[in-house]
Write a protein that holds these residues in place. Structure first.
Motif, PDB file in Angstrom:
ATOM      1  N   TYR A 104       3.712   0.674  -1.869  1.00  0.00           N
ATOM      2  CA  TYR A 104       4.698   1.178  -0.917  1.00  0.00           C
ATOM      3  C   TYR A 104       5.096   2.614  -1.254  1.00  0.00           C
ATOM      4  O   TYR A 104       5.202   2.973  -2.428  1.00  0.00           O
ATOM      5  CB  TYR A 104       5.946   0.296  -0.926  1.00  0.00           C
ATOM      6  N   TYR A 129      -0.557   1.646   1.405  1.00  0.00           N
ATOM      7  CA  TYR A 129      -1.928   1.134   1.444  1.00  0.00           C
ATOM      8  C   TYR A 129      -1.956  -0.206   0.726  1.00  0.00           C
ATOM      9  O   TYR A 129      -0.975  -0.623   0.097  1.00  0.00           O
ATOM     10  CB  TYR A 129      -2.928   2.120   0.823  1.00  0.00           C
ATOM     11  N   ARG A 130      -3.103  -0.869   0.794  1.00  0.00           N
ATOM     12  CA  ARG A 130      -3.255  -2.185   0.192  1.00  0.00           C
ATOM     13  C   ARG A 130      -4.619  -2.277  -0.474  1.00  0.00           C
ATOM     14  O   ARG A 130      -5.635  -1.893   0.115  1.00  0.00           O
ATOM     15  CB  ARG A 130      -3.112  -3.275   1.261  1.00  0.00           C
ATOM     16  N   ASP A 188      -7.803  -4.293  -1.470  1.00  0.00           N
ATOM     17  CA  ASP A 188      -8.473  -5.454  -0.893  1.00  0.00           C
ATOM     18  C   ASP A 188      -9.655  -5.826  -1.769  1.00  0.00           C
ATOM     19  O   ASP A 188     -10.640  -5.092  -1.842  1.00  0.00           O
ATOM     20  CB  ASP A 188      -8.930  -5.141   0.537  1.00  0.00           C
ATOM     21  N   LEU A 239       4.939   0.402   3.693  1.00  0.00           N
ATOM     22  CA  LEU A 239       3.601   0.168   3.165  1.00  0.00           C
ATOM     23  C   LEU A 239       2.761   1.437   3.265  1.00  0.00           C
ATOM     24  O   LEU A 239       2.630   2.021   4.338  1.00  0.00           O
ATOM     25  CB  LEU A 239       2.925  -0.965   3.933  1.00  0.00           C
ATOM     26  N   ASN A 279       1.482  -9.229  -4.981  1.00  0.00           N
ATOM     27  CA  ASN A 279       0.405  -8.977  -4.027  1.00  0.00           C
ATOM     28  C   ASN A 279      -0.210  -7.624  -4.346  1.00  0.00           C
ATOM     29  O   ASN A 279       0.122  -7.006  -5.356  1.00  0.00           O
ATOM     30  CB  ASN A 279       0.909  -9.032  -2.578  1.00  0.00           C
ATOM     31  N   SER A 280      -1.109  -7.139  -3.508  1.00  0.00           N
ATOM     32  CA  SER A 280      -1.817  -5.887  -3.765  1.00  0.00           C
ATOM     33  C   SER A 280      -1.296  -4.731  -2.923  1.00  0.00           C
ATOM     34  O   SER A 280      -1.990  -3.739  -2.729  1.00  0.00           O
ATOM     35  CB  SER A 280      -3.323  -6.081  -3.512  1.00  0.00           C
ATOM     36  N   ASN A 281      -0.068  -4.848  -2.442  1.00  0.00           N
ATOM     37  CA  ASN A 281       0.519  -3.793  -1.618  1.00  0.00           C
ATOM     38  C   ASN A 281       1.078  -2.655  -2.467  1.00  0.00           C
ATOM     39  O   ASN A 281       1.610  -2.889  -3.553  1.00  0.00           O
ATOM     40  CB  ASN A 281       1.651  -4.348  -0.748  1.00  0.00           C
TER      41      ASN A 281
END
Length: 326
Positions: free
Chosen positions: A177, A188-189, A191, A186, A173-175
């Motif tokens: 940590y 940021y992510r 998007d 977490l 995914n685009s997470n």
């Protein structure tokens, strides 16, 4: 933009620089093909090798990463077989230290405050990838990130910023940590709007009994573009969040998100522009230019800097490409 030609000698022949680190104006380059660590000054003049392959004191059988313990002024060479070899900055061997033995494939090492962060290729779905170790004793403090080994094994994506360590999920995914001594949470992510994807939508069962079949299936998904991209690198400084998207396992796109106003910038969206930073600092990022692809930089380099590339011979070392942030 600045070009730094690396001096070519019998002792400093560089093939594939996997990692670059700088400490006290010395460039340390880990070459995964030659299994060597070279040191150069900031003008590219060769200084010395750090360690060598063998079975004697200060020698290693296989390297996987390098790290610099700035507080203790030591160069650390990580082996996949649970050891750290430590040297002075002048290349003198100090000691071999043994990591916890329940893991045999260490691939990344970071020093932060009074602890060490390591990343290990997982054996199975119950293996933690990230370990926190006491820097003095190397005793295990905490472990994180269990999960499907089929995707975790690709997620060797740690970086340091402001004396903290961050971990990005390369393909799952685009997470991103943030890791502390006791917790992981977490930060940021990324998007990408309609271009976001979820690995759980790609018919992988994540069951160990099918791991060989699923690895082949995942590779095919990547090579054929069914998995549209994967984030092969993350970094950060005071100005930017950064990630490198790799499409079809061939084309890299460098994405910078500016913290002050939320604007993003893309570098390398043309297939012929190959920039993959091995080092990311507050002032600049550093990539590698080989003899084979020097011509593609003619349009972006000042004439005086491109002249350094033009003077390269076929058997010369690669050059370092230093791109300063505005």
């Amino acid at each position: 933009i600045e070009i730094i030609p690396l001096e070519t000698t019998d002792s400093s022949f560089v093939v594939y620089p996997k990692e670059i680190q700088i400490f006290e104006d010395i460039i340390y380059i880990y070459d995964i093909d030659r299994q060597k660590v070279f040191s150069f000054n900031m003008d590219g003049k060769f200084i010395r090798n750090i360690g060598r392959m063998g079975n004697g004191p200060g020698e290693y059988s296989w390297l996987s990463s390098i790290s610099i313990d700035e507080k203790r002024e030591r160069i650390q060479l990580l082996t996949a077989f649970s050891t750290i070899l430590e040297y002075t900055t002048s290349g003198c061997f100090i000691e071999k230290r043994f990591l916890p033995h329940d893991k045999l494939n260490y691939q990344a090492l970071f020093n932060v405050n009074d602890y060490i962060v390591t990343w290990t290729i997982p054996h199975n779905n119950e293996t933690d990838c990230i370990s926190i170790l006491d820097s003095g004793t190397l005793e295990l403090v905490k472990q994180f990130v269990k999960g499907a080994s089929i995707v975790k094994k690709y997620s060797r994506n740690l970086y340091s910023y402001n004396n903290d360590i961050y971990y990005g999920q390369t393909i799952e995914n685009s997470n991103v940590y943030k890791i502390s001594k006791d917790t992981i949470g977490l930060a940021y992510r990324w998007d990408f709007g309609s271009n976001n994807y979820n690995m759980h939508d790609f018919n992988l069962t994540y069951k160990n009994k099918n791991i060989n079949e699923e690895e082949e299936l995942l590779r095919n998904y990547i090579n054929e573009g069914i998995v549209p991209y994967w984030q092969v690198k993350y970094a950060e400084n005071d100005k930017y969040y950064y990630t490198c998207l790799r499409f079809n396992n061939k084309r890299d796109v460098n994405v910078f998100y500016r913290k002050t106003d939320g604007r993003y910038f893309i570098l390398g969206n043309k297939q012929d522009l190959k920039i993959f930073p091995r080092l990311f600092t507050e002032e600049y990022m550093m990539s590698v230019v080989s003899h084979q692809n020097r011509n593609i930089y003619k349009s972006i380099l000042p004439a005086s800097e491109y002249q350094k590339l033009e003077s390269m011979k076929e058997d010369d070392n690669p050059c370092l490409l230093k791109l300063y942030f505005k």
